[in-house]
Scaffold this active site. Structure first.
Site, PDB file in Angstrom:
ATOM      1  N   ARG A 234       0.851  -1.199   0.000  1.00 38.33           N
ATOM      2  CA  ARG A 234       0.000   0.000   0.000  1.00 38.33           C
ATOM      3  C   ARG A 234       0.882   1.243   0.000  1.00 38.33           C
ATOM      4  O   ARG A 234       1.793   1.375   0.813  1.00 38.33           O
ATOM      5  CB  ARG A 234      -0.906  -0.005   1.227  1.00 38.33           C
ATOM      6  CG  ARG A 234      -1.856   1.190   1.314  1.00 38.33           C
ATOM      7  CD  ARG A 234      -2.637   1.148   2.618  1.00 38.33           C
ATOM      8  NE  ARG A 234      -3.511  -0.010   2.654  1.00 38.33           N
ATOM      9  CZ  ARG A 234      -3.949  -0.575   3.786  1.00 38.33           C
ATOM     10  NH1 ARG A 234      -3.551  -0.106   4.959  1.00 38.33           N
ATOM     11  NH2 ARG A 234      -4.753  -1.614   3.742  1.00 38.33           N
TER      12      ARG A 234
ATOM     13  N   ARG B 133      -1.597   6.790   9.790  1.00 39.24           N
ATOM     14  CA  ARG B 133      -1.814   6.295   8.428  1.00 39.24           C
ATOM     15  C   ARG B 133      -1.821   7.459   7.433  1.00 39.24           C
ATOM     16  O   ARG B 133      -1.735   8.624   7.801  1.00 39.24           O
ATOM     17  CB  ARG B 133      -3.138   5.526   8.367  1.00 39.24           C
ATOM     18  CG  ARG B 133      -3.185   4.299   9.280  1.00 39.24           C
ATOM     19  CD  ARG B 133      -2.304   3.179   8.756  1.00 39.24           C
ATOM     20  NE  ARG B 133      -2.366   1.987   9.582  1.00 39.24           N
ATOM     21  CZ  ARG B 133      -3.229   0.980   9.414  1.00 39.24           C
ATOM     22  NH1 ARG B 133      -4.150   1.036   8.458  1.00 39.24           N
ATOM     23  NH2 ARG B 133      -3.196  -0.075  10.197  1.00 39.24           N
TER      24      ARG B 133
ATOM     25  N   LYS C 187      -3.489   2.083  15.021  1.00 39.98           N
ATOM     26  CA  LYS C 187      -3.441   3.050  13.921  1.00 39.98           C
ATOM     27  C   LYS C 187      -4.138   4.357  14.309  1.00 39.98           C
ATOM     28  O   LYS C 187      -5.004   4.395  15.180  1.00 39.98           O
ATOM     29  CB  LYS C 187      -4.089   2.458  12.674  1.00 39.98           C
ATOM     30  CG  LYS C 187      -5.559   2.071  12.853  1.00 39.98           C
ATOM     31  CD  LYS C 187      -6.055   1.324  11.636  1.00 39.98           C
ATOM     32  CE  LYS C 187      -7.471   0.793  11.863  1.00 39.98           C
ATOM     33  NZ  LYS C 187      -7.936  -0.025  10.721  1.00 39.98           N
TER      34      LYS C 187
ATOM     35  N   LYS D  49      -5.779   7.812  12.322  1.00 38.07           N
ATOM     36  CA  LYS D  49      -6.177   8.316  11.005  1.00 38.07           C
ATOM     37  C   LYS D  49      -6.520   9.794  11.066  1.00 38.07           C
ATOM     38  O   LYS D  49      -7.297  10.228  11.914  1.00 38.07           O
ATOM     39  CB  LYS D  49      -7.371   7.525  10.478  1.00 38.07           C
ATOM     40  CG  LYS D  49      -7.054   6.055  10.217  1.00 38.07           C
ATOM     41  CD  LYS D  49      -8.242   5.313   9.640  1.00 38.07           C
ATOM     42  CE  LYS D  49      -7.876   3.868   9.295  1.00 38.07           C
ATOM     43  NZ  LYS D  49      -9.028   3.134   8.705  1.00 38.07           N
TER      44      LYS D  49
ATOM     45  N   CYS E  15     -15.453  -2.985   0.601  1.00 38.85           N
ATOM     46  CA  CYS E  15     -14.064  -3.280   0.954  1.00 38.85           C
ATOM     47  C   CYS E  15     -13.546  -4.425   0.079  1.00 38.85           C
ATOM     48  O   CYS E  15     -14.302  -5.044  -0.669  1.00 38.85           O
ATOM     49  CB  CYS E  15     -13.958  -3.647   2.433  1.00 38.85           C
ATOM     50  SG  CYS E  15     -14.656  -5.263   2.841  1.00 38.85           S
TER      51      CYS E  15
ATOM     52  N   CYS F 189      -8.242 -10.799   1.915  1.00 34.96           N
ATOM     53  CA  CYS F 189      -8.256 -10.254   3.270  1.00 34.96           C
ATOM     54  C   CYS F 189      -8.433 -11.376   4.281  1.00 34.96           C
ATOM     55  O   CYS F 189      -9.409 -12.144   4.213  1.00 34.96           O
ATOM     56  CB  CYS F 189      -9.370  -9.222   3.432  1.00 34.96           C
ATOM     57  SG  CYS F 189      -9.480  -8.575   5.114  1.00 34.96           S
TER      58      CYS F 189
ATOM     59  N   CYS G 206     -16.505  -7.991   6.880  1.00 38.29           N
ATOM     60  CA  CYS G 206     -16.401  -8.266   8.316  1.00 38.29           C
ATOM     61  C   CYS G 206     -16.838  -7.009   9.055  1.00 38.29           C
ATOM     62  O   CYS G 206     -17.144  -5.990   8.427  1.00 38.29           O
ATOM     63  CB  CYS G 206     -14.976  -8.679   8.674  1.00 38.29           C
ATOM     64  SG  CYS G 206     -13.807  -7.294   8.782  1.00 38.29           S
TER      65      CYS G 206
ATOM     66  N   CYS H  68     -13.721  -1.070   7.198  1.00 37.24           N
ATOM     67  CA  CYS H  68     -12.836  -0.402   6.242  1.00 37.24           C
ATOM     68  C   CYS H  68     -13.583   0.482   5.249  1.00 37.24           C
ATOM     69  O   CYS H  68     -13.032   1.463   4.770  1.00 37.24           O
ATOM     70  CB  CYS H  68     -11.995  -1.444   5.501  1.00 37.24           C
ATOM     71  SG  CYS H  68     -10.753  -2.243   6.548  1.00 37.24           S
TER      72      CYS H  68
END
Length: 580
Positions: free
Chosen positions: A87, A156, A219, A221, A436, A442, A481, A485
């Site tokens: 990424r 991120r 993380k 953001k 996602c 994934c 899930c 995301c």
């Protein structure tokens, strides 16, 4: 001192052995080096060690395997079909045409599934094999980009919205997003050492002064929004800056903190949360404020229970009054009072838009952000002679930006020649729909998402059309899930994967991303979801007030309830108790 008066969840001098395993790993990693270099040289396996997979996330790399092949390979006593996702760090989603062509070339050389635009307006490359990782990372460097902190327990990629009504404000905010990203990324020499073969001096102490040896608990953001568009879902960010401008003059930012979309369905103390407005900061000070707030999360985030380590939980544990007092102490002054603002839409505006300086921008719809096959060839051909630059969006689309007025007709012809013109006029609903990646790569996905989105979207558009709602946008999101995301928990309609073919259905989020939705039904199939949604759409069509949005109608009609905080138990009590 305020800092001494707050009951911390942990002291920074707490013994490493008392922390969760991820924290122990980071502490002993020599600032994210681990044994990554040795693992890359091991030709006996396609994988790297479990510990190194966790450390490689800080370098922007995930190890994955093809889950469609997992059972068959296990039957044949073969190791999983390991591959890597890389990424990029792309602050604000901006790339030159040369960089786009460079990404296209390295995707063809190293990746197996083209390019994918993510929900944080960057690019992922899927299907890269271990022996090619170093060459791929060096090719990324050679086009002026990198992948540091695109994953991992750090800040991120910093995202930035799009609002062409003021080109100057847009330019200044994009610049501040880049500055913020550069300020907040890890400074360890491990990245250059492992991937570029450089030999920066290793400092056992303080090699990463903003992070320390254990980096962040989870993380973090950061996003910049430009009203009246909330295309980045600013209330879903750990830290959000909402631009306040006077015409073409950027004044500063309203600051919101504590957003986060992830949850675990198996824990009652796990929930999404909307960011809260705490004040206003002058424009030029925004990057430093971001560093200060990130430092509070570094010092106060939960490093024992990893599932409670996100900033939203830190704020709930401290309390907003204590947080604001702590911020004032570290910042040196209180934030100014927030200024008025409003959002009028969410999502990307399709087609052509002209900015305040006369330049044109064209939004191309990219289904699920997937650029491969014929589309990859079309965009490669277009970029070879495109006179502007590329901007990716958090809704996984692509903006052809900065086009001079006298070149618009030429660009239009070129798009037509390459078969890209229909993407300027994609369906209205597609601009407000998101999925996602999910299966097959994934590791967290429990149900399909991206692969079924085209069929799901077509079916949803047909359902809306039957009730005369073709031109009414409704935010629709699906994830494989509960982790969020695709930012499902603020959508008007959202499906989150529970098991193969089964989803939780959430309804009633705010169209502008300003309100959480509520669980409507649990463990239902796609067919059952539509059986539940269609009668509500019929009522919406018949009883709608003016330009009322679907989520607002559900709330006004008593078909759902307002959720003030993600921890509200009512949020996870299904409105429909039994499957239809």
């Amino acid at each position: 001192m305020v800092e001494k008066s707050i009951d911390r969840s942990r002291d920074r001098s707490q013994a490493v052995s008392q922390l969760n395993s991820n924290e122990q790993l980071k502490a002993g990693s020599r600032y994210l080096r681990g044994s990554i270099s040795e693992g890359l040289e091991d030709r006996s396996t396609r994988a790297v060690s479990h510990d190194d997979t966790l450390l490689m996330k800080f370098h922007g790399i995930y190890m994955q395997d093809d889950r469609d092949q997992r059972a068959e390979r296990q039957r044949r006593k073969l190791e999983p079909n390991h591959q890597f996702m890389v990424r990029l760090r792309l602050p604000g989603g901006i790339a030159s045409t040369g960089q786009w062509l460079g990404l296209d070339a390295l995707a063809r050389r190293f990746a197996e599934r083209g390019l994918r635009i993510t929900t944080r307006q960057t690019i992922q490359l899927h299907g890269i094999r271990k022996p090619q990782l170093r060459a791929c990372m060096q090719a990324i460097r050679d086009i002026g980009l990198d992948t540091i902190a695109a994953c991992g327990d750090d800040s991120r990629g910093v995202i930035c919205g799009f609002n062409p009504s003021s080109a100057n404000v847009q330019r200044e905010v994009a610049s501040l997003a880049r500055q913020t990203s550069q300020l907040l990324i890890p400074k360890t020499g491990a990245y250059r050492e492992i991937w570029y073969g450089e030999n920066p001096p290793y400092r056992e102490q303080n090699e990463d002064p903003h992070y320390g040896e254990t980096y962040l608990p989870r993380k973090f953001k950061v996003g910049y929004a430009l009203p009246p568009s909330n295309d980045i879902d600013v209330y879903g960010q750990d830290l959000g800056f909402i631009a306040i401008a006077d015409g073409d003059d950027l004044q500063g930012f309203n600051v919101v903190v504590g957003g986060g979309m992830g949850q675990l369905d198996t824990r009652d103390d796990s929930y999404p949360r909307l960011a809260e407005l705490i004040g206003y900061v002058a424009a030029e000070r925004a990057p430093d404020l971001a560093l200060t707030i990130m430092g509070i999360q570094r010092d106060y985030g939960d490093r024992v229970d990893r599932h409670r380590a996100r900033f939203k939980y830190t704020l709930d544990r401290l309390g907003m009054d204590n947080f604001n007092a702590l911020l004032q102490e570290r910042w040196g002054e209180a934030l100014a009072p927030a200024k008025p603002y409003h959002f009028t839409h969410n999502g990307d505006r399709p087609g052509w838009q002209q900015d305040s300086e006369g330049l044109w921008h064209a939004t191309l719809n990219i289904a699920n952000g997937r650029v491969d096959g014929a589309l990859q060839d079309q965009l490669q051909g277009f970029a070879q002679s495109f006179p502007g630059y590329i901007k990716l969006t958090t809704n996984q689309n692509l903006i052809l930006a900065g086009i001079e007025p006298d070149l618009v007709e030429t660009v239009q012809w070129r798009l037509d020649d390459l078969g890209l013109l229909p993407r300027l006029s994609a369906t209205l609903q597609s601009a407000y729909s998101m999925a996602c990646v999910a299966l097959p790569t994934c590791g967290l996905a429990m149900a399909e998402s991206e692969r079924i989105m085209p069929e799901l979207l077509q079916r949803f558009e047909s359902t809306k059309a039957r009730h005369g709602l073709d031109e009414v946008p409704i935010t629709l999101r699906i994830t494989g899930c509960p982790n969020g995301c695709a930012r499902p928990y603020i959508a008007e309609i959202a499906l989150t994967g529970r098991a193969p073919g089964l989803y939780n259905l959430y309804l009633g989020g705010g169209f502008h991303g300003e309100r959480l939705n509520r669980l409507h039904a649990s463990n239902v199939s796609i067919d059952q979801c539509f059986a539940l949604i269609e009668p509500l759409l019929a009522r919406f069509a018949a009883e709608r007030n003016g330009s009322e949005h679907f989520g607002d109608f559900l709330l006004r009609s008593g078909l759902t309830t307002a959720i003030k905080h993600g921890s509200d138990p009512q949020r996870m009590i299904p409105v429909v108790e039994d499957k239809p």
